[in-house]
Design a protein around this motif. Structure first.
Motif, short mmCIF file in Angstrom:
data_model
loop_
_atom_site.label_atom_id
_atom_site.label_comp_id
_atom_site.label_asym_id
_atom_site.label_seq_id
_atom_site.Cartn_x
_atom_site.Cartn_y
_atom_site.Cartn_z
N SER A 108 26.41 21.34 -11.70
CA SER A 108 25.82 20.46 -12.72
C SER A 108 24.55 21.08 -13.30
O SER A 108 24.26 20.92 -14.49
N GLY A 127 25.65 23.61 -15.80
CA GLY A 127 26.14 22.90 -16.99
C GLY A 127 25.00 22.38 -17.85
O GLY A 127 25.04 22.45 -19.08
N LYS A 128 23.96 21.84 -17.19
CA LYS A 128 22.80 21.33 -17.94
C LYS A 128 22.03 22.46 -18.60
O LYS A 128 21.50 22.30 -19.72
N HIS A 163 23.89 23.35 -21.60
CA HIS A 163 23.69 22.31 -22.62
C HIS A 163 22.35 22.46 -23.32
O HIS A 163 22.23 22.24 -24.53
N THR A 198 31.67 24.58 -14.87
CA THR A 198 30.42 24.58 -15.64
C THR A 198 30.69 24.22 -17.09
O THR A 198 29.96 23.42 -17.69
N TYR A 199 31.76 24.81 -17.65
CA TYR A 199 32.14 24.47 -19.02
C TYR A 199 32.46 22.98 -19.16
O TYR A 199 32.02 22.33 -20.12
N GLU A 200 33.20 22.43 -18.20
CA GLU A 200 33.58 21.02 -18.28
C GLU A 200 32.36 20.11 -18.17
O GLU A 200 32.28 19.09 -18.85
N THR A 201 31.40 20.48 -17.32
CA THR A 201 30.15 19.71 -17.23
C THR A 201 29.41 19.73 -18.55
O THR A 201 28.92 18.70 -19.04
N TRP A 202 29.33 20.93 -19.15
CA TRP A 202 28.65 21.06 -20.45
C TRP A 202 29.36 20.23 -21.52
O TRP A 202 28.71 19.55 -22.31
#
Length: 582
Positions: free
Chosen positions: A174, A177-178, A181, A203-207
């Protein structure tokens, strides 16, 4: 000589904005505890903090004294204590002990915990278990990204590798990912996102979830493409000995947050000296990506140029001398100081690498990469194994290496028939035979040889490889090997994953390519933004890989901005799997 960047390579964005965002948020959090306060800082946050907010900035916001967070009783007499920490259980338990000690003594203080880059549920659970949840206030300093240079950004999370790839702990996903973002919000929107690896996909999916949940405003993108790669996609490159200058400086002196501390053997004094290593150091910037064999020649030429510049003083009249002193002398003295440091650093590297039998080590590595002289390589390895002893304290370490796939046991029935037919009769005694069996077993399981052939990772060169004017990324390993991670970036940017199906199968899949929904339509800056690429290493990257991508960028007209969870090398990667719990 260092290669010059292509004229059409775009300039990178201004990443100082990331520092300002982090500094402003930290100041806001400190002001939530008004009045004089003492600040306790976790050890591995001290260097990143110094790059964001120095002592004078902290003092301006009523920080009285600063302490390094250590596992011992505190000496602070202040009535307000602020703790800047990583979300680690042992740090939270130490703080809980301080609070409970104060409560037992009848002392009232205010306590503030600032977790960076975020707090985890486990930490709050500890606060509850220790009975102090209501006695402290908690906040998050969302300090995800530290710009170290104009093309290098770090999350400064060295534990990411062990936690995710060894322990299977996904808590830092996460965070990654943040961080992505944040880059998207400031420098996007991204038009293409490529990736390979399980962590990269998560990581892509979290972003993506963060983007979908947030407000999307049309803006012109500064960076168009992103490539995410897991460290375990390419362990080989991270375990190779580094021979570019910046990599060797990191191996010998340890670069931390873009800063190196040169000891007395380099400074020629009784004191150590901290030096920032980035593109603003003109001498370092010229040699950082060079193969070490070229560095002394460049430094020698630079010394001659400096002497020529100093010699201009002869025969000057008063006005000319005044102009020289005001406009040139200061810069020449600075260049002279840096030149002396880097010459001394090179001499120190030469001494240490000679002691370590460095050339023999490189020869063995290159033979193993190329698949030649297997018997001699195994003998070299066996000889060095026999110089050491491994006790029970390393049993868990070996188990960790096996878990990562870096140590492979010989399986019953493994033979070397196929290899012998190709290479010849290699086994002359029982001991070497067992090692060769084990090596063959590892070769079968790693898929490296097949990948090397598919991607042409071993250059075919007639005669000596020209390290002065390299033709490909293999120069970072003396022409022996093109780094797999960087070759994937090159291939995918050229054609996506099309035609690489066999390669991705050998790498266990989890590849993806997504065309993001761009906002803003066709923009005049679109062409430049498409040649600016964030390459995100999840689990760390080496300075050798950074040098390779800089070379690729010069050759192809790209500007690669490397984003990594941490800078690593072979020693640090292996240190991260050491286990001292026995």
């Amino acid at each position: 000589m260092a290669l010059n960047s292509r004229r059409d390579a775009p300039e990178p964005p201004d990443f100082s904005h990331l520092k300002r965002l982090a500094r402003d948020q930290l100041i806001y959090l400190l002001e939530q505890l008004p009045g004089k306060k003492d600040l306790f800082i976790e050890a591995d946050l001290m260097s990143p903090l110094d790059r964001i907010a120095n002592v004078s900035t902290l003092k301006q916001h009523e920080v009285d004294k600063l302490y390094k967070l250590e596992n011992k009783p505190i000496v602070s007499t202040c009535d307000q204590l602020c703790f800047l920490i990583r979300p680690r259980i042992h740090s939270v338990k130490w703080i809980a002990n301080i609070v409970n000690t104060d409560k037992a003594a009848g002392r009232f203080r205010r306590y503030k915990l600032i977790f960076s880059p975020q707090k985890f549920y486990a930490c709050e659970t500890i606060l509850e278990e220790q009975g102090i949840y209501g006695d402290v206030s908690c906040d998050e300093w969302e300090f995800y990204l530290l710009p170290l240079d104009d093309d290098l950004i770090s999350l400064e999370l060295p534990e990411f590798f062990r936690d995710y790839f060894l322990e299977g702990d996904q808590r830092w996903v996460s965070t990654a990912g943040k961080a992505l973002h944040l880059l998207h919000s400031v420098y996007g929107p991204f038009s293409k996102i490529y990736g390979i690896g399980r962590c990269a996909k998560m990581t892509y999916e979290t972003w993506r979830e963060l983007v979908e949940d947030g407000e999307q405003r049309p803006r012109q993108p500064e960076v168009g493409n992103v490539f995410l790669i897991d460290r375990d996609v390419d362990f080989v490159t991270s375990l190779c000995s580094q021979v570019v200058y910046e990599g060797l400086v990191d191996d010998i002196f340890r670069i931390k947050c873009g800063c190196v501390e040169f000891g007395p053997e380099v400074t020629s004094s009784d004191k150590s000296l901290k030096v920032m290593l980035n593109s603003s150091d003109k001498v370092f910037n010229e040699i950082r990506n060079e193969h070490f064999s070229n560095v002394f020649g460049f430094l020698s030429q630079k010394a001659k140029s400096l002497q020529t510049a100093y010699d201009k003083r002869r025969g000057m009249d008063i006005q000319q001398m005044k102009t020289f002193v005001s406009q040139e002398l200061k810069g020449l003295k600075q260049d002279h100081r840096l030149l002396s440091l880097h010459i001394s650093a090179c001499e120190s590297i030469m001494k240490k690498k000679t002691k370590q039998d460095f050339q023999e080590l490189l020869k063995t590595e290159h033979c193993l990469l190329e698949g030649f002289n297997i018997r001699e390589s195994i003998s070299y390895i066996e000889e060095h194994i026999n110089r050491q002893s491994y006790g029970t304290e390393h049993l868990l370490t070996f188990a960790n290496l096996r878990k990562l796939g870096l140590l492979v046991e010989q399986q019953p029935g493994d033979t070397i028939t196929a290899m012998e037919n190709k290479v010849g009769k290699l086994v002359t005694d029982k001991a070497v035979g067992k090692l060769t069996d084990a090596f063959n077993s590892l070769a079968k399981k790693s898929n490296f040889r097949a990948l090397s052939k598919k991607l042409v990772l071993i250059p075919k060169v007639d005669g000596e490889y020209d390290l002065c004017t390299p033709r490909d990324m293999a120069y970072i390993f003396s022409g022996a090997y093109v780094p797999l991670s960087c070759k994937l970036v090159e291939q995918v940017l050229d054609r996506g994953w099309t035609g690489l199906e066999e390669v991705t199968r050998l790498l266990n899949g989890n590849e993806f390519a997504v065309t993001a929904g761009g906002s803003g339509g066709e923009m005049k800056t679109k062409h430049d933004s498409q040649r600016l690429v964030f390459v995100v290493f999840l689990g760390g990257c080496t300075f050798s890989e950074i040098s390779a991508l800089r070379f690729l960028g010069r050759e192809r007209g790209y500007k690669f901005i490397i984003v990594t969870t941490a800078i690593t090398n072979s020693a640090r990667l292996l240190e991260s799997v050491l286990d001292s719990r026995v």
